[in-house]
Structures are given as structure tokens and as C-alpha cells.
Design an enzyme around this catalytic site. Structure first.
Site, PDB file in Angstrom:
ATOM      1  N   ASP A  38      56.091   3.947  32.631  1.00 33.90           N
ATOM      2  CA  ASP A  38      57.484   3.983  33.104  1.00 33.90           C
ATOM      3  C   ASP A  38      57.734   5.160  34.050  1.00 33.90           C
ATOM      4  OD1 ASP A  38      57.938   1.732  31.649  1.00 33.90           O
ATOM      5  OD2 ASP A  38      58.801   2.775  29.939  1.00 33.90           O
ATOM      6  N   LYS A  47      66.537   5.085  25.811  1.00 35.11           N
ATOM      7  CA  LYS A  47      66.863   3.664  26.002  1.00 35.11           C
ATOM      8  C   LYS A  47      65.928   2.779  25.169  1.00 35.11           C
ATOM      9  CE  LYS A  47      65.675   0.198  29.490  1.00 35.11           C
ATOM     10  NZ  LYS A  47      64.260  -0.016  29.172  1.00 35.11           N
ATOM     11  N   ASN A  48      64.627   3.037  25.258  1.00 35.22           N
ATOM     12  CA  ASN A  48      63.691   2.120  24.607  1.00 35.22           C
ATOM     13  C   ASN A  48      63.683   2.252  23.085  1.00 35.22           C
ATOM     14  OD1 ASN A  48      63.149   0.918  27.004  1.00 35.22           O
ATOM     15  ND2 ASN A  48      61.211   1.996  27.376  1.00 35.22           N
ATOM     16  N   ARG A  60      55.604 -10.814  31.809  1.00 37.66           N
ATOM     17  CA  ARG A  60      55.409  -9.977  30.616  1.00 37.66           C
ATOM     18  C   ARG A  60      55.382 -10.883  29.388  1.00 37.66           C
ATOM     19  NH1 ARG A  60      59.884  -5.426  31.464  1.00 37.66           N
ATOM     20  NH2 ARG A  60      58.963  -4.486  29.623  1.00 37.66           N
ATOM     21  N   ARG A  93      70.763   0.220  34.079  1.00 37.21           N
ATOM     22  CA  ARG A  93      70.238  -0.257  32.797  1.00 37.21           C
ATOM     23  C   ARG A  93      69.621   0.884  31.992  1.00 37.21           C
ATOM     24  NH1 ARG A  93      65.950  -3.961  33.150  1.00 37.21           N
ATOM     25  NH2 ARG A  93      66.043  -3.395  30.973  1.00 37.21           N
ATOM     26  N   ASP A 128      53.105 -13.129  23.624  1.00 39.57           N
ATOM     27  CA  ASP A 128      52.194 -13.826  22.707  1.00 39.57           C
ATOM     28  C   ASP A 128      51.857 -12.999  21.460  1.00 39.57           C
ATOM     29  OD1 ASP A 128      50.834 -12.365  24.933  1.00 39.57           O
ATOM     30  OD2 ASP A 128      49.068 -12.721  23.701  1.00 39.57           O
ATOM     31  N   GLN A 129      51.800 -11.675  21.584  1.00 34.52           N
ATOM     32  CA  GLN A 129      51.446 -10.847  20.420  1.00 34.52           C
ATOM     33  C   GLN A 129      52.597 -10.775  19.417  1.00 34.52           C
ATOM     34  OE1 GLN A 129      48.163  -9.665  20.023  1.00 34.52           O
ATOM     35  NE2 GLN A 129      48.056 -11.107  21.730  1.00 34.52           N
ATOM     36  N   ARG A 142      65.675  -7.526  28.637  1.00 35.22           N
ATOM     37  CA  ARG A 142      64.288  -7.718  28.234  1.00 35.22           C
ATOM     38  C   ARG A 142      64.139  -7.533  26.717  1.00 35.22           C
ATOM     39  NH1 ARG A 142      59.398  -9.795  28.803  1.00 35.22           N
ATOM     40  NH2 ARG A 142      57.911  -8.542  27.671  1.00 35.22           N
ATOM     41  N   CYS A 151      63.980  -6.421  33.331  1.00 35.64           N
ATOM     42  CA  CYS A 151      63.089  -6.010  34.425  1.00 35.64           C
ATOM     43  C   CYS A 151      61.795  -6.805  34.385  1.00 35.64           C
ATOM     44  CB  CYS A 151      62.752  -4.521  34.301  1.00 35.64           C
ATOM     45  SG  CYS A 151      64.018  -3.430  34.959  1.00 35.64           S
TER      46      CYS A 151
HETATM   47  N1  EPU Z   1      51.489  -7.663  26.440  1.00 35.11           N
HETATM   48  C1  EPU Z   1      50.858  -8.842  26.192  1.00 35.11           C
HETATM   49  N2  EPU Z   1      51.333  -9.639  25.186  1.00 35.11           N
HETATM   50  C2  EPU Z   1      52.405  -9.301  24.431  1.00 35.11           C
HETATM   51  C3  EPU Z   1      53.052  -8.083  24.699  1.00 35.11           C
HETATM   52  C4  EPU Z   1      52.586  -7.274  25.706  1.00 35.11           C
HETATM   53  O1  EPU Z   1      49.881  -9.190  26.846  1.00 35.11           O
HETATM   54  O2  EPU Z   1      52.777 -10.059  23.533  1.00 35.11           O
HETATM   55  C5  EPU Z   1      50.993  -6.766  27.514  1.00 35.11           C
HETATM   56  C6  EPU Z   1      52.031  -6.571  28.622  1.00 35.11           C
HETATM   57  O3  EPU Z   1      51.948  -7.595  29.590  1.00 35.11           O
HETATM   58  C7  EPU Z   1      51.645  -5.222  29.144  1.00 35.11           C
HETATM   59  C8  EPU Z   1      51.150  -4.478  27.905  1.00 35.11           C
HETATM   60  O4  EPU Z   1      50.833  -5.476  26.958  1.00 35.11           O
HETATM   61  O5  EPU Z   1      50.590  -5.332  30.059  1.00 35.11           O
HETATM   62  C9  EPU Z   1      52.151  -3.518  27.290  1.00 35.11           C
HETATM   63  O6  EPU Z   1      53.371  -4.181  27.036  1.00 35.11           O
HETATM   64  P1  EPU Z   1      54.357  -3.754  25.864  1.00 35.11           P
HETATM   65  O7  EPU Z   1      54.543  -4.918  24.958  1.00 35.11           O
HETATM   66  O8  EPU Z   1      53.888  -2.476  25.270  1.00 35.11           O
HETATM   67  O9  EPU Z   1      55.691  -3.517  26.648  1.00 35.11           O
HETATM   68  P2  EPU Z   1      57.129  -3.876  26.179  1.00 35.11           P
HETATM   69  O10 EPU Z   1      57.278  -3.636  24.712  1.00 35.11           O
HETATM   70  O11 EPU Z   1      57.547  -5.196  26.699  1.00 35.11           O
HETATM   71  C10 EPU Z   1      58.054  -1.453  26.428  1.00 35.11           C
HETATM   72  C11 EPU Z   1      59.138  -0.810  27.223  1.00 35.11           C
HETATM   73  C12 EPU Z   1      58.758  -0.801  28.685  1.00 35.11           C
HETATM   74  C13 EPU Z   1      57.438  -0.076  28.854  1.00 35.11           C
HETATM   75  C14 EPU Z   1      56.356  -0.685  27.952  1.00 35.11           C
HETATM   76  C15 EPU Z   1      55.048   0.082  27.964  1.00 35.11           C
HETATM   77  C16 EPU Z   1      61.066  -1.415  25.927  1.00 35.11           C
HETATM   78  C17 EPU Z   1      62.312  -2.192  25.828  1.00 35.11           C
HETATM   79  N3  EPU Z   1      60.359  -1.558  27.035  1.00 35.11           N
HETATM   80  O12 EPU Z   1      57.952  -2.772  26.939  1.00 35.11           O
HETATM   81  O13 EPU Z   1      59.778  -0.085  29.345  1.00 35.11           O
HETATM   82  O14 EPU Z   1      57.018  -0.169  30.185  1.00 35.11           O
HETATM   83  O15 EPU Z   1      56.838  -0.726  26.592  1.00 35.11           O
HETATM   84  O16 EPU Z   1      55.250   1.402  27.578  1.00 35.11           O
HETATM   85  O17 EPU Z   1      60.742  -0.637  25.055  1.00 35.11           O
HETATM   86  C18 EPU Z   1      61.155   0.550  31.138  1.00 35.11           C
HETATM   87  O18 EPU Z   1      61.733   1.305  30.354  1.00 35.11           O
HETATM   88  O19 EPU Z   1      61.329   0.578  32.392  1.00 35.11           O
HETATM   89  C19 EPU Z   1      60.201  -0.426  30.593  1.00 35.11           C
HETATM   90  C20 EPU Z   1      59.789  -1.474  31.276  1.00 35.11           C
END
Ligand code: EPU
Length: 421
Positions: free
Chosen positions: A304, A22-23, A121, A396, A124-125, A92, A116
């Protein structure tokens, strides 16, 4: 709306085929926007997030064909259309449209992503990355507008190794002028999958899967055919299901290396595991030892799988501690597990779990992985029927869940939710 009904207590046995990730899929589909001709993705998971993405790209003028586990995206007629509302809000990962549209058109307007939201979440990055590439980013009533006259390569140090920010910057930087270096990049397998697709489309990306990614921008990108990597989280969930039900399950179409952290923890608990080239056999045992688990970025234990693993730890003897160092408060499944008789106390980033037998109850999935954790809990209950609402979250991310569980011998079915529920 539907609910899941589970009459548990049976050891699950047999083989389960794992679909594509999925991701990865939710990043690869928008990545197709950057091509000028058709992109074909195989090993596609049949999940609602993929259907939502297909709807979004069609709305932008792409021709999208979904057939079985394949999606074809022809983005040649794509237009730059603002998307403040609509299906982007359901997803998301719609944030990947920011990087992809910015790379293709130099602009993007996207409503803040939904999906989710088990905790705030931030993005900013992602924004810091776009700005470093020369874009101006404004937030207008919850809609992010990004514009760049010209994208220029830059050196970007991520404060957190974010999966989404790493991929979003790769998408935009593929079409920037000059070189981009992402430092402290995320190393998840999905990042490598996206880089592999982008390179097949003509991008020049090196170092994906390490903390330094180098991208040489190119003027044009073309279509190609790519097979999505197996879903390590889905695979891990079935590994946990096999252990929790004291079953014997062969999990097929996986990359065992992607599951090493989980495999090691399960073995530490006493679960028997056999690893083959593309499959993993998990043989449950009558008793498990308690363990401590720390969810970290890859190659650490996946956040996850934190919720599913928390459920398994309720089946171990003694006290286990589950800590999540990626998300500070991803324990929305705990109040529901408590209704099922679990003994869990949340303290800060950790859940302290005392082994106990679970009982049937009416519970609610509040996000995708919380939902998976409730399904696992219900499968361990040997008396009564557990009802799980919030099934739309589970849909999802878990391809063919009910049929897969039935094929393994579980007594699971879906029922329509009546209005009062
Ligand atoms: N974070 C920041 N700023 C940013 C981005 C992230 O502070 O700009 C923080 C987040 O709050 C979190 C950490 O960095 O504490 C990691 O977040 P990340 O950006 O890596 O997560 P994501 O890209 O939003 C993806 C997966 C998630 C999975 C995370 C971590 C997708 C679509 N989603 O999310 O998957 O938990 O990486 O591995 O790829 C799921 O599949 O259930 C799911 C939530």
C-alpha cells in the site's frame, strides 16, 4: 464530484496526527455483528469507507452512532438480510460481512465487493476457508451465497497469506464448534487488532501476528470497547511527503515498529529519521540516493506504500527499481506520473524509475494509493498547479487530508468538478 488542486514546491513542516487504521476499521466494524450487545470503537478514521460500513450495518437493523472519532454499533436487533447490491458494492472490504454474518446467522448473501480494483483481486482463499468450516458457497450472478447448518472448526492452510481471508476465517471460526487452525496466516498488524477486539468480545484466538492462528469457537460474544491501532499506511504516506518536499514533519500517534521497512528504506536513501515511542520525525534532505524496493507481505515493505514510494523515487538521483510481489500489476499511477514528466518504465512486476523533476499536469487518481502518489508528486512541483480528479478514491482512506496538508504549509484546495471534466 470534486478535484484536488495543488500548488506545490513548499517544504512541509509541522506535526500531523495519524488517525486509526482504515484496514482495521473496515474489519472491526463488521466484527461487531458477532456480539449480542454494543461494541464501541475509538480512534476511528473519518473516511468514506467507514461511513459506507455504517450505512450497511444500519440497513441490516443495527443501531450505529458516529460521533467524532468514535463509532458505537449495537447489533442486538440485526437481521439476516441478503445484500446482493447497494452500498456493499462501493466497498472492497464488504467481504468481511461474509465471515461475520456466517458466524452470527449461519448464512450470508453479499454482492461481489467493489472498491479499489486496481487488478483482479480473487477471494478464493476466503471461500476455501468457509467451505472448510462446513459452509456451502454458491455464486449466483455475481452474488455470493454462503450457508452452513453448523460451522465446525477445521485446519485451513492458506495458499497465499491473505489479510482478508485470514480475518474472514477468524470471524466465522470464532462462532464455530471446536477448534480452527489457520496455517500460513497473514501477519499484518491489522490481524492482531481484529483478534484483540474479538478476544475482548469473548472469542478465544491465539497466535494472531504469527503464521499459525488457533481459534477455539465460542457460543456467545458480547460487546466491549476497543481503540483502533494507528494507520501505518497513512503515517507512511506522510513520512514520504516529508521526504519528497524536503520538509521536516513530526508524524504523531503511530507505532514506529509497524513502519520499520519504510523507515529503513528512507534512511538508505539519505532521509534523516528520528523515532520516538509514538511518533516519527522525518527530515528531508536536498539529495537522495536511488534504492531498490520490494513490496512484500508484512513485515516487508507494504504494497500500500508502493505507489507513494514510487513517486518519492522520482526525486532520487539515478535509477531505482520498485517491485511489487503482492500485486502483479499495481502500477496504474505510472501513466499519470508520466504526464507529470516522470521517467518510469514498467516491466512485469517492477517499475524502473529514473530520477527527474516533475511538472504540473491534469491527472486522475484511479485508486486510493495511486491517488496518494499523485498528491505527493504534485507537492514536489515548484511551478504551476496540478489538478487531481478521482478524489473519491483518496477520500476512501485518508482522514482529513486537505486540512492536514494545509496545516503543514501546503497550498491545497478542493474545487467542484464541472460536468465536462
Ligand atoms: N489473494 C488470492 N486469493 C484470495 C485472497 C487474496 O489470490 O482469496 C491474493 C491477492 O490477489 C493478492 C494477495 O493475495 O495478490 C494479497 O491479498 P490480500 O487478501 O492480503 O489483500 P486484501 O485482504 O484484499 C488487504 C488490504 C489492502 C492491501 C492488502 C495487502 C484491506 C481492506 N485491504 O487487502 O489494502 O493492499 O491487504 O496488504 O485490508 C489499500 O489500503 O489501499 C489496500 C488495497
Amino acid at each position: 464530484m470534486e478535484k484536488l488542486m495543488i500548488c506545490g514546491g513548499r517544504p512541509l513542516r509541522g506535526t500531523v496526527q495519524i488517525s486509526g487504521a482504515k484496514n482495521s476499521a473496515v474489519a472491526l466494524i463488521p466484527a461487531a455483528i458477532l456480539a449480542e450487545t454494543e461494541v464501541v470503537l475509538d480512534n476511528l478514521p473519518l473516511i468514506s469507507d467507514v461511513a459506507t460500513y455504517a450505512e450497511i450495518l444500519e440497513g441490516l437493523g443495527a443501531t450505529v452512532t458516529l460521533a467524532g472519532s468514535q463509532i458505537r454499533v449495537d447489533p442486538s436487533q440485526l437481521k439476516s438480510i441478503p445484500m446482493p447490491n447497494g452500498p456493499v458494492k462501493k466497498l472492497r472490504a464488504s467481504y468481511y460481512l461474509m465471515g461475520a454474518m456466517l458466524g452470527r446467522f449461519g448464512e450470508a448473501t453479499i454482492g461481489m465487493p467493489g472498491g479499489c480494483n486496481f487488478e483482479p483481486r480473487p477471494i478464493d482463499q476466503h471461500i476455501k476457508g468457509f467451505e472448510a468450516l462446513g459452509a456451502t458457497v454458491t455464486n449466483d450472478h455475481g452474488s455470493i451465497h454462503i450457508y452452513a447448518k453448523e460451522l465446525r472448526g477445521a485446519k485451513i492452510y492458506l495458499d497465499v497469506a491473505s489479510v482478508g481471508a485470514t480475518i474472514n476465517i477468524m470471524l466465522a471460526a470464532s462462532r464455530a464448534k471446536g477448534s480452527t487452525i489457520i496455517e500460513n496466516a497473514a501477519k499484518e498488524p491489522e490481524i492482531i487488532d481484529v483478534a484483540t477486539l474479538l478476544n475482548a468480545m469473548g472469542a478465544k484466538i491465539k497466535g494472531a501476528g504469527t503464521e499459525t492462528i488457533r481459534i477455539e469457537g465460542v457460543d456467545r460474544m458480547r460487546g466491549c470497547r476497543h481503540s483502533i491501532i494507528p494507520d501505518r499506511i497513512q503515517a507512511g504516506t506522510y513520512m514520504i511527503i516529508a521526504a519528497a518536499t524536503r520538509g521536516d514533519v513530526l508524524i504523531d500517534n503511530v507505532i514506529p515498529k509497524h513502519l520499520e521497512a519504510l523507515t529503513a528504506k528512507l534512511q538508505e536513501m539519505g532521509v534523516q529519521i528520528e523515532e520516538m515511542d509514538e511518533s516519527i520525525r522525518v527530515i528531508g534532505q536536498p539529495e537522495y540516493t536511488s534504492v531498490d524496493v520490494k513490496a512484500l507481505v508484512y513485515p516487508g515493505f507494504a504494497t500500500d506504500l508502493q505507489s507513494p514510494m514510487t513517486t518519492l523515487l522520482t526525486q532520487a538521483k539515478g535509477v531505482s527499481i520498485m517491485s511489487d510481489y503482492v500485486y502483479s500489476n499495481r502500477f496504474k499511477n505510472v501513466p499519470e506520473l508520466l504526464r507529470m514528466g516522470a521517467k518510469i518504465r514498467v516491466e512485469g512486476r517492477s517499475a524502473i524509475i529514473e530520477g527527474t523533476k516533475l511538472n504540473a499536469a491534469k491527472v486522475k487518481a484511479t485508486d486510493l494509493r495511486a491517488g496518494a502518489s499523485l498528491v505527493i508528486a504534485a507537492l514536489t512541483v515548484d511551478d504551476g498547479i496540478t489538478e487531481i480528479t478521482g478524489v473519491e478514491y483518496i477520500d476512501r482512506g485518508y482522514d482529513n487530508l486537505v486540512q492536514n496538508l494545509r496545516d503543514l504549509g501546503a497550498d491545497v484546495w478542493r474545487e467542484t468538478l464541472v460536468a465536462a471534466e
